[in-house]
Design a protein around this motif. Structure first.
Motif, mmCIF file in Angstrom:
data_model
loop_
_atom_site.group_PDB
_atom_site.id
_atom_site.type_symbol
_atom_site.label_atom_id
_atom_site.label_comp_id
_atom_site.label_asym_id
_atom_site.label_seq_id
_atom_site.Cartn_x
_atom_site.Cartn_y
_atom_site.Cartn_z
ATOM 1 N N PRO A 137 0.808 -1.227 0.000
ATOM 2 C CA PRO A 137 0.000 0.000 0.000
ATOM 3 C C PRO A 137 0.841 1.278 0.000
ATOM 4 O O PRO A 137 0.469 2.257 -0.656
ATOM 5 N N ASP A 138 1.968 1.287 0.740
ATOM 6 C CA ASP A 138 2.817 2.481 0.756
ATOM 7 C C ASP A 138 3.357 2.781 -0.637
ATOM 8 O O ASP A 138 3.497 3.948 -1.028
ATOM 9 N N TYR A 139 3.676 1.733 -1.386
ATOM 10 C CA TYR A 139 4.168 1.903 -2.748
ATOM 11 C C TYR A 139 3.076 2.482 -3.646
ATOM 12 O O TYR A 139 3.307 3.433 -4.395
ATOM 13 N N VAL A 140 1.871 1.907 -3.576
ATOM 14 C CA VAL A 140 0.776 2.380 -4.425
ATOM 15 C C VAL A 140 0.427 3.825 -4.086
ATOM 16 O O VAL A 140 0.208 4.652 -4.973
ATOM 17 N N ARG A 141 0.390 4.152 -2.783
ATOM 18 C CA ARG A 141 0.079 5.523 -2.360
ATOM 19 C C ARG A 141 1.121 6.501 -2.892
ATOM 20 O O ARG A 141 0.786 7.555 -3.463
ATOM 21 N N ALA A 142 2.406 6.169 -2.717
ATOM 22 C CA ALA A 142 3.479 7.051 -3.185
ATOM 23 C C ALA A 142 3.475 7.166 -4.704
ATOM 24 O O ALA A 142 3.693 8.250 -5.258
ATOM 25 N N LEU A 143 3.208 6.051 -5.380
ATOM 26 C CA LEU A 143 3.176 6.042 -6.840
ATOM 27 C C LEU A 143 2.142 7.032 -7.371
ATOM 28 O O LEU A 143 2.426 7.853 -8.251
ATOM 29 N N VAL B 128 -26.553 9.177 -12.147
ATOM 30 C CA VAL B 128 -26.709 8.659 -10.789
ATOM 31 C C VAL B 128 -27.164 9.781 -9.860
ATOM 32 O O VAL B 128 -27.087 10.958 -10.198
ATOM 33 N N ASP B 129 -27.634 9.388 -8.676
ATOM 34 C CA ASP B 129 -28.128 10.388 -7.731
ATOM 35 C C ASP B 129 -27.019 11.004 -6.895
ATOM 36 O O ASP B 129 -27.049 12.198 -6.586
ATOM 37 N N ALA B 130 -26.043 10.200 -6.492
ATOM 38 C CA ALA B 130 -24.918 10.706 -5.691
ATOM 39 C C ALA B 130 -23.754 9.743 -5.825
ATOM 40 O O ALA B 130 -23.946 8.536 -6.038
ATOM 41 N N MET B 131 -22.542 10.277 -5.720
ATOM 42 C CA MET B 131 -21.359 9.452 -5.861
ATOM 43 C C MET B 131 -20.351 9.796 -4.776
ATOM 44 O O MET B 131 -20.050 10.961 -4.535
ATOM 45 N N ASP B 132 -19.843 8.750 -4.106
ATOM 46 C CA ASP B 132 -18.756 8.878 -3.144
ATOM 47 C C ASP B 132 -17.517 8.202 -3.722
ATOM 48 O O ASP B 132 -17.632 7.297 -4.565
ATOM 49 N N GLY B 133 -16.345 8.614 -3.260
ATOM 50 C CA GLY B 133 -15.106 8.027 -3.758
ATOM 51 C C GLY B 133 -14.121 7.732 -2.650
ATOM 52 O O GLY B 133 -14.099 8.421 -1.625
ATOM 53 N N ILE B 134 -13.294 6.713 -2.864
ATOM 54 C CA ILE B 134 -12.224 6.366 -1.940
ATOM 55 C C ILE B 134 -10.973 6.048 -2.740
ATOM 56 O O ILE B 134 -11.039 5.420 -3.799
ATOM 57 N N ASP B 135 -9.825 6.515 -2.255
ATOM 58 C CA ASP B 135 -8.559 6.264 -2.926
ATOM 59 C C ASP B 135 -7.438 6.307 -1.894
ATOM 60 O O ASP B 135 -7.516 7.066 -0.917
ATOM 61 N N LEU B 136 -6.391 5.502 -2.120
ATOM 62 C CA LEU B 136 -5.241 5.501 -1.215
ATOM 63 C C LEU B 136 -4.483 6.821 -1.244
ATOM 64 O O LEU B 136 -3.873 7.220 -0.263
ATOM 65 N N SER B 137 -4.507 7.497 -2.382
ATOM 66 C CA SER B 137 -3.657 8.665 -2.596
ATOM 67 C C SER B 137 -4.362 9.979 -2.240
ATOM 68 O O SER B 137 -5.318 10.385 -2.921
#
Length: 328
Positions: free
Chosen positions: A97-103, A162-171
């Motif tokens: 995860p640290d690699y993906v976040r930094a990338l 769509v009516d509403a959209m939420d998002g999640i991301d490591l970065s």
């Protein structure tokens, strides 16, 4: 910055400039000098490993990447991935995860121009094509969770439907870019395998465009998504196609998944497969990257067998369901 680190940094800058010019022999000598100037600098060892690999000195590359990992166990530069591709590390079930976040923190400013202009990326469009026939029948309100939302490319395609959209991301930096578009109700920096409290509990649609490629074992992410979905809700996601069961790591440093493994994970995590379509996700080094567009329905096996779910909560299955048809 210490005197040695300053000297090492200057030398490494020269080495990287030589790499950009494909003068690998000269780059190797300068990178060695950078390591000599500061043997405790993890980035210098990683760069040295990369150059050793480019000139075909695999053993030295492995040693340099391993030295890097001693200095940075969190592996923000992805040395373990490189070791895996060199056959010197065991294939794990996800990228660090640290690699993906930094990338992606580093990639954020040029992410969209790179994907759209250089790689002809069209993942969100393919996902929308898969979900379009289901839209009239979907659970309302149509609240959407965008897994690995990045800079918001999915929202640009789906927002008007769509009516509403939420998002999640490591970065966090990718989240910042997505927030600037004003298309999301809520954005959270977090891991899609362990949903934080800021994510709601009953979505009608979950989307994962080009994010599950960074996971080998899909069960944790699928299980976490299912826990936030209403029964009868849909999930649509893209994966790179692989021939090794259950998955392998491709040269692009992303996982490729076997079709049978995908089906087994879906069943295990509470989904029914609706459709499985082949398509070209993007170009890479001038070659098309083939992927699978998976559409699945969140189910409750016990209730479905008992006939307890009303028909109007179950979107109709395409006649070509799971047929492996191809789109371009």
């Amino acid at each position: 910055m210490t005197k040695d680190r300053l000297s090492a940094s200057r030398r490494l800058d020269v080495a990287l400039a030589l790499v950009a010019q494909a003068d690998y022999s000269a780059a190797l000598e300068v990178a060695k000098a950078a390591v000599d100037a500061d043997n405790d600098w993890d980035e210098a060892h990683f760069a040295l490993g990369d150059i050793y690999e480019r000139v075909g000195e695999t053993g030295n590359a492995i040693n340099a990447f391993r030295h890097y990992l001693v200095l940075d166990p969190g592996d923000r530069m992805g040395a373990e991935v490189r070791l895996t591709l060199l056959g010197a590390a065991t294939l794990r079930d996800r990228l660090p995860p640290d690699y993906v976040r930094a990338l992606f923190d580093d990639y954020a400013p040029r992410f969209e121009s790179s994907l759209r202009d250089r790689l002809s990326y069209r993942g969100p469009e393919l996902l929308f094509e898969a979900i379009r026939p289901q839209l009239p029948h979907m659970l309302r309100p149509l609240d959407v969770l965008d897994l690995g939302c990045g800079t918001g490319l999915v929202a640009e395609v789906f927002a008007g439907y769509v009516d509403a959209m939420d998002g999640i991301d490591l970065s966090p930096r990718m989240i910042g870019r997505a927030r600037a578009k004003g298309l999301y109700r809520n954005l959270v920096a977090g891991d899609i395998t362990d949903m934080p409290d800021g994510i709601a509990a009953e979505y009608s649609l979950v989307i994962a465009a080009d994010v599950l490629n960074y996971l080998g074992d899909l069960a944790p992410a699928l299980r976490a998504a299912r826990a936030r979905m209403r029964t009868g809700a849909l999930m649509v996601f893209s994966l790179e196609h692989g021939d090794a069961f259950p998955f392998d790591l491709g040269p692009g440093q992303r996982f490729r998944h076997h079709q049978r493994a995908i089906g087994e994970w879906l069943t295990e995590c509470g989904f029914d497969l609706v459709s499985d379509t082949l398509g070209v996700l993007r170009q890479e080094k001038g070659n098309p990257v083939e992927g699978r567009i998976i559409l699945a329905r969140a189910c409750n096996a016990v209730n479905i067998l008992a006939g307890d779910i009303p028909n109007d909560l179950i979107p109709p299955m395409d006649q070509g369901s799971a047929s492996g048809s191809t789109v371009h």
